[in-house]
Scaffold this motif. Structure first.
Motif, PDB file in Angstrom:
ATOM      1  N   ASN A 117      15.777  67.848 -45.504  1.00 17.97           N
ATOM      2  CA  ASN A 117      16.434  69.140 -45.227  1.00 17.97           C
ATOM      3  C   ASN A 117      17.397  69.543 -46.335  1.00 17.97           C
ATOM      4  N   LEU A 118      16.942  69.367 -47.575  1.00 17.51           N
ATOM      5  CA  LEU A 118      17.789  69.669 -48.728  1.00 17.51           C
ATOM      6  C   LEU A 118      16.917  70.263 -49.829  1.00 17.51           C
ATOM      7  N   ASP A 119      17.184  71.512 -50.194  1.00 13.76           N
ATOM      8  CA  ASP A 119      16.372  72.203 -51.187  1.00 13.76           C
ATOM      9  C   ASP A 119      16.838  71.870 -52.602  1.00 13.76           C
ATOM     10  N   ARG A 120      16.659  70.609 -52.954  1.00 12.22           N
ATOM     11  CA  ARG A 120      16.944  70.118 -54.302  1.00 12.22           C
ATOM     12  C   ARG A 120      15.750  69.296 -54.749  1.00 12.22           C
ATOM     13  N   PRO A 121      15.550  69.106 -56.056  1.00 15.24           N
ATOM     14  CA  PRO A 121      14.424  68.283 -56.505  1.00 15.24           C
ATOM     15  C   PRO A 121      14.398  66.928 -55.803  1.00 15.24           C
ATOM     16  N   PHE A 122      13.271  66.611 -55.195  1.00 14.35           N
ATOM     17  CA  PHE A 122      13.052  65.368 -54.464  1.00 14.35           C
ATOM     18  C   PHE A 122      14.102  65.158 -53.360  1.00 14.35           C
ATOM     19  N   GLY A 123      14.525  66.263 -52.772  1.00 12.80           N
ATOM     20  CA  GLY A 123      15.458  66.189 -51.655  1.00 12.80           C
ATOM     21  C   GLY A 123      16.795  65.580 -52.011  1.00 12.80           C
ATOM     22  N   GLY A 124      17.183  65.643 -53.294  1.00 15.12           N
ATOM     23  CA  GLY A 124      18.472  65.090 -53.726  1.00 15.12           C
ATOM     24  C   GLY A 124      18.417  63.639 -54.145  1.00 15.12           C
ATOM     25  N   ILE A 125      17.234  63.014 -54.150  1.00 14.64           N
ATOM     26  CA  ILE A 125      17.108  61.621 -54.600  1.00 14.64           C
ATOM     27  C   ILE A 125      17.004  61.604 -56.120  1.00 14.64           C
ATOM     28  N   THR A 126      17.749  60.725 -56.775  1.00 15.46           N
ATOM     29  CA  THR A 126      17.611  60.547 -58.215  1.00 15.46           C
ATOM     30  C   THR A 126      16.266  59.891 -58.508  1.00 15.46           C
ATOM     31  N   VAL A 127      15.544  60.445 -59.478  1.00 11.20           N
ATOM     32  CA  VAL A 127      14.214  59.936 -59.820  1.00 11.20           C
ATOM     33  C   VAL A 127      14.161  59.602 -61.305  1.00 11.20           C
ATOM     34  N   VAL A 128      13.685  58.406 -61.618  1.00 11.65           N
ATOM     35  CA  VAL A 128      13.454  57.991 -63.002  1.00 11.65           C
ATOM     36  C   VAL A 128      11.951  57.888 -63.217  1.00 11.65           C
ATOM     37  N   PHE A 129      11.379  58.865 -63.918  1.00  9.50           N
ATOM     38  CA  PHE A 129       9.989  58.778 -64.330  1.00  9.50           C
ATOM     39  C   PHE A 129       9.928  57.952 -65.606  1.00  9.50           C
TER      40      PHE A 129
END
Length: 425
Positions: A117-129
């Motif tokens: 319920n958060l309109d941020r990239p990946f729901g606000g989870i930090t992602v390391v590609f």
């Protein structure tokens, strides 16, 4: 920093084969898991996933459809235990992502926005590609060269928006795209209408509705201006929109000349009208639920430092109660009393003291104060032009996406000055 402050940033760890990417993943994973944080390690293939601590394939963890597209979602429900796990996840490490069609991470992005319920990239989870674009690209059956390239992560909105904006920002910082000292902004940054109220409506939507603002709301949205006068004026305007009873705290001011009090020389009216960049206002108007910023170090061990942002939870007669926003001490509540304050620099021909709450409203803040802080949405008041090196770059770089920046210009033309001291670069 992004994980601990819940900033939800996206990173791409680019490195040729054998340069130690897996080692970095393991260090990140072990460090955060030691602090009881949930880290998910995924990869595009089972062989690559085996090298990661607790690694699984991205399709296995996220239930990505085998034929994902630009509207697909992961195939699990919001009530599943898997969804509960993802709501608590702090970091996702996704290795060998150049091998996957960009629809796969986009599918996960849409799903996480929904379940969290958060309109941020990946729901606000930090992602390391991670990965190496020199290696194998996505497999497109009977696909042409252009189709294979188009399927890469570099052609995803997740990549493009941040990369193009970052490149534009670097040119601003270096002064490369402003030979005449002027910057021409994308039309999307324009406020509609180009007024202070238009900027407030864009940055603080629904603030007038009781109960809407929360801690994340004030952490993710802010307005910046070059000078304190503009900041105080904007703060007063936004405070008017915030529901609740206003409380005014008036300071007690005094002057000392040659070590002795000389209140007969300088009237109280004169002293009350004095302002300095590191002093609170004489008439400090506050409301419960309003965000504030500390102007002095009160207790660094408890996170109460100059620049700490808090939200007011109670306004008493001689003190306020406030809760820390963000950082390691997020949620910590403290009482803030009136104290004696004086300017850090000799701005006046006498020693000046102001007995007042050491805070100011932080709906808006100066660009200088914002350095080092990242937000999701930023508004910039450029009716007063920037006046020193790097100010425009700092203001624009507080957000990582061009779509989340709104600028108030002195006229309807989206142009502003840029000051760069090229000799320091």
């Amino acid at each position: 920093m992004s994980v601990r402050n819940q900033q939800g940033k996206l990173f791409f760890f680019n490195g040729p084969a054998g340069t130690g990417k897996t080692f970095v993943y393991k260090v990140l994973c072990s460090h955060l898991r030691a602090d009881q944080m949930i880290v998910l390690c995924v990869a595009s293939s089972g062989i690559a996933a085996l090298l990661l601590p607790g690694g699984r394939t991205s399709h296995s963890i996220f239930k990505i459809p085998l034929s994902s597209n630009d509207t697909s979602f992961c195939t699990f429900h919001k009530q599943d235990m898997r969804a509960d796990l993802l709501r608590e996840t702090s970091l996702i490490i996704w290795d060998e992502v150049p091998m996957q069609n960009h629809f796969d991470p986009e599918t996960v992005d849409r799903t996480l926005r929904d379940i969290r319920n958060l309109d941020r990239p990946f729901g606000g989870i930090t992602v390391v590609f991670g990965g190496d674009f020199r290696q194998i690209l996505p497999v497109i059956p009977k696909g042409s060269r252009s189709q294979i390239v188009a399927a890469c992560l570099k052609h995803s909105p997740l990549w493009q928006e941040n990369l193009e904006y970052a490149d534009w920002l670097l040119k601003i910082g270096d002064g490369q795209n402003s030979p005449d000292g002027k910057i021409h902004f994308p039309e999307s940054m324009n406020c509609t209408p180009n007024t202070v109220q238009g900027l407030i409506d864009a940055l603080y939507p629904n603030i007038q509705i009781p109960g809407i603002p929360g801690d994340q709301y004030f952490l993710e949205w802010t307005i910046l201006a070059p000078k304190n006068e503009d900041v105080h004026a904007i703060n007063a305007e936004v405070l008017n929109c915030l529901p609740g009873e206003r409380r005014t705290y008036r300071s007690a001011d005094r002057a000392e000349l040659e070590g002795e009090e000389e209140n007969n020389i300088y009237t109280q009216e004169f002293l009350h009208g004095l302002n300095a960049s590191d002093l609170p206002l004489h008439n400090l108007e506050l409301k419960e639920g309003a965000p504030i910023m500390l102007l002095r170090n009160l207790s660094p061990a408890e996170g109460l430092c100059n620049g700490t942002r808090l939200v007011i939870t109670h306004c008493a007669r001689h003190f306020i109660k406030a809760r820390v926003l963000g950082g390691d001490h997020a949620g910590y509540e403290t009482l803030i009393p009136r104290i004696d304050l004086s300017p850090s620099q000799d701005e006046f021909p006498f020693k000046f003291f102001r007995h007042q709450l050491p805070v100011q409203l932080s709906f808006a803040m100066t660009i200088n104060k914002a350095q080092g802080q990242s937000v999701k949405h930023v508004g910039i008041d450029l009716r007063t032009p920037v006046f020193t090196h790097g100010q425009l770059y700092v203001a624009l770089s507080r957000s990582t996406a061009v779509a989340r920046v709104k600028v108030l210009f002195p006229s309807n033309e989206p142009v502003s000055e840029n000051i760069v001291y090229s000799e320091v670069l």
